[in-house]
Scaffold this motif. Structure first.
Motif, PDB file in Angstrom:
ATOM      1  N   UNK A  61     -13.607   0.144 -12.363  1.00 56.46           N
ATOM      2  CA  UNK A  61     -12.229   0.487 -12.013  1.00 56.46           C
ATOM      3  C   UNK A  61     -12.116   1.914 -11.486  1.00 56.46           C
ATOM      4  N   UNK A  62     -12.903   2.821 -12.021  1.00 62.01           N
ATOM      5  CA  UNK A  62     -12.842   4.207 -11.552  1.00 62.01           C
ATOM      6  C   UNK A  62     -13.125   4.353 -10.072  1.00 62.01           C
ATOM      7  N   UNK A  63     -13.932   3.445  -9.536  1.00 61.38           N
ATOM      8  CA  UNK A  63     -14.227   3.512  -8.106  1.00 61.38           C
ATOM      9  C   UNK A  63     -13.005   3.206  -7.244  1.00 61.38           C
ATOM     10  N   UNK A  64     -12.073   2.425  -7.780  1.00 61.44           N
ATOM     11  CA  UNK A  64     -10.932   1.993  -6.980  1.00 61.44           C
ATOM     12  C   UNK A  64     -10.052   3.158  -6.552  1.00 61.44           C
ATOM     13  N   UNK A  65      -9.994   4.185  -7.395  1.00 65.10           N
ATOM     14  CA  UNK A  65      -9.085   5.297  -7.131  1.00 65.10           C
ATOM     15  C   UNK A  65      -9.530   6.158  -5.966  1.00 65.10           C
ATOM     16  N   UNK A  66     -10.833   6.195  -5.719  1.00 60.88           N
ATOM     17  CA  UNK A  66     -11.332   7.177  -4.749  1.00 60.88           C
ATOM     18  C   UNK A  66     -12.236   6.602  -3.665  1.00 60.88           C
ATOM     19  N   UNK A  67     -12.738   5.383  -3.849  1.00 61.83           N
ATOM     20  CA  UNK A  67     -13.831   4.933  -2.983  1.00 61.83           C
ATOM     21  C   UNK A  67     -13.426   4.831  -1.514  1.00 61.83           C
ATOM     22  N   UNK A  68     -12.211   4.346  -1.241  1.00 66.23           N
ATOM     23  CA  UNK A  68     -11.785   4.195   0.152  1.00 66.23           C
ATOM     24  C   UNK A  68     -11.648   5.548   0.826  1.00 66.23           C
ATOM     25  N   UNK A  69     -11.008   6.485   0.133  1.00 68.21           N
ATOM     26  CA  UNK A  69     -10.780   7.796   0.737  1.00 68.21           C
ATOM     27  C   UNK A  69     -12.061   8.618   0.823  1.00 68.21           C
TER      28      UNK A  69
ATOM     29  N   UNK B 282      -8.109  17.235   9.320  1.00 69.36           N
ATOM     30  CA  UNK B 282      -7.839  16.278   8.253  1.00 69.36           C
ATOM     31  C   UNK B 282      -6.596  15.454   8.568  1.00 69.36           C
ATOM     32  N   UNK B 283      -5.540  16.099   9.100  1.00 70.43           N
ATOM     33  CA  UNK B 283      -4.334  15.360   9.469  1.00 70.43           C
ATOM     34  C   UNK B 283      -4.622  14.352  10.571  1.00 70.43           C
ATOM     35  N   UNK B 284      -5.473  14.752  11.496  1.00 78.06           N
ATOM     36  CA  UNK B 284      -5.840  13.834  12.573  1.00 78.06           C
ATOM     37  C   UNK B 284      -6.617  12.634  12.032  1.00 78.06           C
ATOM     38  N   UNK B 285      -7.510  12.891  11.072  1.00 82.04           N
ATOM     39  CA  UNK B 285      -8.255  11.785  10.465  1.00 82.04           C
ATOM     40  C   UNK B 285      -7.322  10.861   9.695  1.00 82.04           C
ATOM     41  N   UNK B 286      -6.311  11.440   9.047  1.00 80.62           N
ATOM     42  CA  UNK B 286      -5.369  10.618   8.290  1.00 80.62           C
ATOM     43  C   UNK B 286      -4.571   9.707   9.208  1.00 80.62           C
ATOM     44  N   UNK B 287      -4.214  10.205  10.397  1.00 83.18           N
ATOM     45  CA  UNK B 287      -3.477   9.372  11.354  1.00 83.18           C
ATOM     46  C   UNK B 287      -4.327   8.223  11.876  1.00 83.18           C
ATOM     47  N   UNK B 288      -5.652   8.425  11.925  1.00 76.57           N
ATOM     48  CA  UNK B 288      -6.546   7.379  12.431  1.00 76.57           C
ATOM     49  C   UNK B 288      -6.937   6.362  11.361  1.00 76.57           C
ATOM     50  N   UNK B 289      -6.459   6.559  10.128  1.00 76.97           N
ATOM     51  CA  UNK B 289      -6.890   5.681   9.036  1.00 76.97           C
ATOM     52  C   UNK B 289      -6.439   4.230   9.247  1.00 76.97           C
ATOM     53  N   UNK B 290      -5.145   4.025   9.468  1.00 77.00           N
ATOM     54  CA  UNK B 290      -4.630   2.662   9.639  1.00 77.00           C
ATOM     55  C   UNK B 290      -5.167   1.981  10.896  1.00 77.00           C
TER      56      UNK B 290
END
Length: 667
Positions: free
Chosen positions: A90-98, A290-298
Motif C-alpha cells: 500500500x505504501x507504494x500507492x502514495x508515491x509510485x506514479x509521481x 516541474x510545472x511544465x512536466x505537471x502539465x504533460x502528465x495527463x
C-alpha cells in the motif's frame, strides 16, 4: 555547501576551470584521468542500487516466509494475514506514479536514499508488536512443563472440571551488463529472505526472554512459533545501510566520450550528462520545468491508455501476477498443511530450490532473446508459450496431494474405521463422555493407534508423565476404543506424522514445482522487452511506473486477501482466543485446500493466457498493417521515381545531341 555540492565540485573541477564560452579539447575528449571520477561514481551508484534491490527483495521474501508464524503468534485467520501481506504494497500507492514521472527528472540518488530510509524504518516497525505483547502461550501444554507446580502424574481427563459441559460447547466451534547486475541481485534477495525465514523459524519466538529448557514443543509441532520478528530487524537494518551512499552522490554524472557514440537509452542519458558544467539550473528555471512536466502528465497518461498492446499486456500481467502472488504467499502454508512439513523446512526448500529455478529461467529467457535476436512478435510468442506450458505443468500438481490426517471426530470416527462427513463431525464420543473437556482447545495428541486427538482430554487419557521434553499420556480410553486388541492405550504430545507415501509425494511436488517455476519465468525477459518496445521512448519511465502501480494495486494487494478468504473455507478446526473470538485455523481439509489453492492459481493463469493471446493477435495485426503500408509507400516512391527518370531521359534524348562534352563524366 552540502555533500552533493562538494561531490559535484570535486567531480567537475577540471572542466569548470575552462571559460564558459570557450571550447576546450579536454572538455570534449576527456583524458583517462578525467574519466576515472565518473566511472568510480557510476560504479558506486550501481553497487548501491544493487544493494537496495537486494535489501528490498530480501524483506519481501522474508515477509512471505513468516505468514504462518504471524498467523499462529497473533492467532488470526488466513484472510487477515492476507490483508497484512497486501498492506506491504500500500505504501507504494502514495508515491509510485509521481516518483516514476518526476523521479527521472529530479535528484534521483537522494530520492532513492529517502525511500531506503522509509523502507528501513517501516520494516523494523513490523517487529515492534513482539516487544509489547505477553509471551507466547501454546494452549495448555505449559501445565506439563517442569516449572508447573502440578504433580507429574496429572490426569488430563479431569483438568477441565471447571469448563462447561460438552453439550453446551458443541455449537460454538468454526545498459545490459549493469542491468543484468541489478536484476540478478534482486533475484538473489528473495533466496536469502526465505533462508533467513527458515533460520528464524527454528528459533523460539520468545528467545532471550524465557528459559528454553521449559519449552515442551519443537519446531515440528503445529503450535510452534519461530522468532518471526528477528528477520525484520535484520532486513530493516540492511535497508538503512543501503541508504547511506545515495546521499553522497551528485544529481548527475558526466559521460565520457567513449560512451557518447554508444547507444544508450533516454533514461540513462538523463542521469549521465554530456555537459557537466551546465547541468544545474536556477531554482526558477527548475520550478518552471516541474510545472511544465505537471502539465504533460495527463496527456502522457492518455497516450499510454490509447495503446492497445500496452493495455492488453497490462491486463494479462496483472491477472498473471494475481495467480503468482497468491501462489507464492501461501506456498509455505500449503507445504506445511498438505505434506506435513515444518515451517522451517518449507521456507528452506522454497529459498534453495524454487527461487533459483526462477532466476535460471529469467536468465535463460535473456540468453534466448540475445542469441536468436528475437523481434517483438517472437518475444511475445516466447512469453505466451512459457505461460501455456507452465500452467499445463502446474495442472499435474492436482494429482500430487496427500490424504487428510486421521483426526478423531474431524476426519475419521473415534473407531478409526471410516471418514467423517461434515454433519457427523463431533469431538465427543462415548469414550470421553465422562471427561469434562472443551472442544475449543487444540492440544493435539498422537495415539499409538496412529490417530490424532484434539487433546489428551478428548482422548480420554487418565494420566501423564514426562520423558525429557516429551510428554507421554497413558490409559487413554479413546485410543483403546479404536484399537481394543492392541492393549497399548497411550499416546504422545503432538500431531501424528502423515504416512510414508506423503513424503514421496512431497519429492514429486518439489520436482514439478521447480520445472514449473523455471518454465513460467522463462517468459519474464521477453515480456519485459515487449513492454518496452510497444511504447514511445519518452514514455518508457512513466509506462513502467503505471505498470508497477497496476501490478501492486490490482495483484499485490488483493491476491493474498481473497486467496486467504477462500483457503479459510477449507478449515476443519478453528482455535479460539481468550476473549472467545475465533482465532487461527488449527486443521485444514487437505483435499479442499489443494483444490482451492491450485484451482484458483490455474484459473487466473488460464485467463492471463487468453489475454496474452490477444496481445499477440493485436501485435501481429498492427505489425502486418504497418509493414504492408510501409511496402506500399515504398513501391509508390520507387514507381514515381522511375517514371520521372524515364520522362526526363526521353526529354533529354530529344533535346540533347548524341555526343556532348562531359557526357562520360556525367554518366
Amino acid at each position: 555547501m552540502d555533500t552533493s555540492s562538494k561531490e559535484n565540485a570535486h567531480l567537475f573541477h577540471k572542466n569548470s576551470a575552462q571559460p564558459a564560452g570557450g571550447p576546450s579539447f579536454k572538455a570534449g575528449y576527456p583524458s583517462t584521468e578525467e574519466a576515472r571520477p565518473c566511472c568510480g561514481k557510476l560504479k558506486v551508484f550501481l553497487g548501491a542500487l544493487s544493494f537496495v534491490y537486494f535489501a528490498k527483495a530480501l524483506a519481501e521474501g522474508y515477509l512471505k516466509s513468516t505468514i504462518t508464524q504471524i498467523e499462529r503468534r497473533f492467532d488470526i485467520p488466513s484472510s487477515l494475514v492476507g490483508i497484512i501481506d497486501g498492506s506491504f504494497e500500500i505504501g507504494n500507492l502514495l508515491v509510485i506514479t509521481f516518483v516514476s514521472y518526476f523521479g527521472a527528472k529530479l535528484h534521483r540518488p537522494k530520492i532513492i536514499g529517502a525511500g531506503c530510509l522509509v523502507m528501513g524504518f517501516g520494516t523494523m516497525l513490523i517487529a515492534v508488536p513482539q516487544f509489547f505483547m505477553e509471551k507466547y502461550s501454546y494452549e495448555k501444554y505449559e501445565r506439563y512443563s517442569p516449572s508447573s507446580n502440578l504433580t507429574p502424574n496429572i490426569s488430563p481427563c479431569y483438568l477441565e472440571s471447571s469448563s462447561p459441559s460438552p453439550r453446551s460447547i458443541v455449537g460454538k466451534s468454526q545498459n545490459k551488463i549493469n542491468d543484468g547486475c541489478v536484476q540478478t541481485v534482486a533475484i538473489i534477495g528473495p533466496i536469502f529472505g526465505f533462508l533467513l525465514g527458515s533460520l528464524c523459524a527454528k528459533l523460539y519466538v520468545d528467545i532471550g526472554f524465557v528459559n528454553l529448557d521449559h519449552i515442551t514443543i519443537t519446531p515440528k509441532d503445529p503450535q510452534w512459533v519461530g522468532a518471526w520478528w528477528l528477520g525484520y530487524l535484520i532486513a530493516g537494518f540492511l535497508s538503512l545501510l543501503a541508504a547511506v551512499p545515495f546521499w553522497c552522490l551528485p544529481k548527475t554524472l558526466p559521460r565520457s566520450q567513449s560512451r557518447e557514440d554508444s547507444g544508450s537509452s533516454s533514461e540513462k542519458s538523463k542521469f549521465i550528462t554530456d555537459d557537466p558544467v551546465n547541468y544545474q539550473m536556477a531554482p526558477r528555471e527548475e520550478s518552471m520545468k516541474i510545472m511544465e512536466m505537471a502539465r504533460d502528465f495527463l496527456p502522457s497518461l492518455k497516450s499510454l491508455f490509447r495503446n492497445p498492446v500496452y493495455i492488453l499486456y497490462l491486463c494479462a500481467s496483472t491477472v498473471q501476477f494475481n495467480s503468482l502472488f497468491g501462489m507464492v504467499t501461501y506456498k509455505p502454508k500449503y507445504i506445511e498443511q498438505q505434506y506435513g512439513q515444518s515451517s522451517s523446512k518449507a521456507n528452506f526448500v522454497i529459498g534453495l530450490i524454487n527461487i533459483p529455478a526462477v532466476a535460471l529461467g529469467i536468465f535463460s529467457g535473456g540468453i534466448v532473446m540475445k542469441k536468436f535476436r528475437l523481434g517483438i512478435c517472437e518475444a511475445t510468442k516466447l512469453y505466451l508459450g512459457s505461460s501455456v506450458f507452465g500452467y499445463l505443468l502446474f495442472l499435474s500438481l492436482f494429482a500430487l496431494g496427500c490424504e487428510n490426517s486421521s483426526v478423531a471426530g474431524l476426519t475419521v470416527s473415534y473407531q478409526g474405521t471410516k471418514p467423517v462427513s461434515y454433519h457427523e463431525r463431533a469431538l465427543f464420543s462415548d469414550c470421553n463422555s465422562r471427561c469434562k473437556c472443551s472442544d475449543s482447545k487444540w492440544e493435539p495428541m498422537c495415539g499409538d493407534n496412529g490417530i490424532t486427538y484434539a487433546s489428551a482430554c478428548l482422548a480420554g487419557c487418565q494420566s501423564s508423565s514426562r520423558s525429557g521434553k516429551n510428554i507421554i499420556f497413558s490409559n487413554c480410553t479413546c485410543v483403546g476404543f479404536a484399537a481394543p486388541k492392541s492393549g497399548n492405550w497411550s499416546g504422545m504430545m503432538g500431531r501424528c506424522q502423515k504416512d510414508n507415501g506423503c513424503s514421496q509425494m512431497f519429492l514429486y511436488f518439489l520436482v514439478i514445482s521447480v520445472i514449473t517455476s523455471y518454465t513460467l519465468s522463462l517468459g519474464g525477459i521477453p515480456g519485459y522487452i515487449l513492454l518496452l518496445r510497444c511504447i514511445q521512448p519518452q514514455l518508457k519511465s512513466f509506462a513502467l511506473g503505471i505498470y508497477t502501480l497496476a501490478v501492486r494495486v490490482l495483484a499485490g494487494i488483493p491476491a493474498p486477501v481473497y486467496f486467504g478468504v477462500l483457503i479459510d473455507t477449507s478449515c476443519l478446526k478453528w482455535g479460539f482466543k481468550k476473549c472467545g473470538s475465533r482465532g487461527s485455523c488449527r486443521l485444514y481439509d487437505s483435499h479442499a485446500f489443494r483444490h482451492i489453492y491450485l484451482g484458483l492459481t490455474t484459473l487466473l493463469g488460464t485467463v492471463s493466457v487468453f489475454l496474452s493471446t490477444a496481445v499477440l493477435l493485436v501485435l501481429k495485426k498492427k505489425y502486418v498493417s504497418k509493414r504492408s503500408s510501409f511496402i506500399t509507400a515504398r513501391e509508390k516512391i520507387v514507381m514515381s521515381s522511375s517514371v520521372k527518370k524515364e520522362t526526363c531521359a526521353a526529354r533529354d534524348h530529344g533535346l540533347q545531341p548524341k555526343y556532348w562534352p562531359g557526357k562520360e563524366t556525367r554518366l
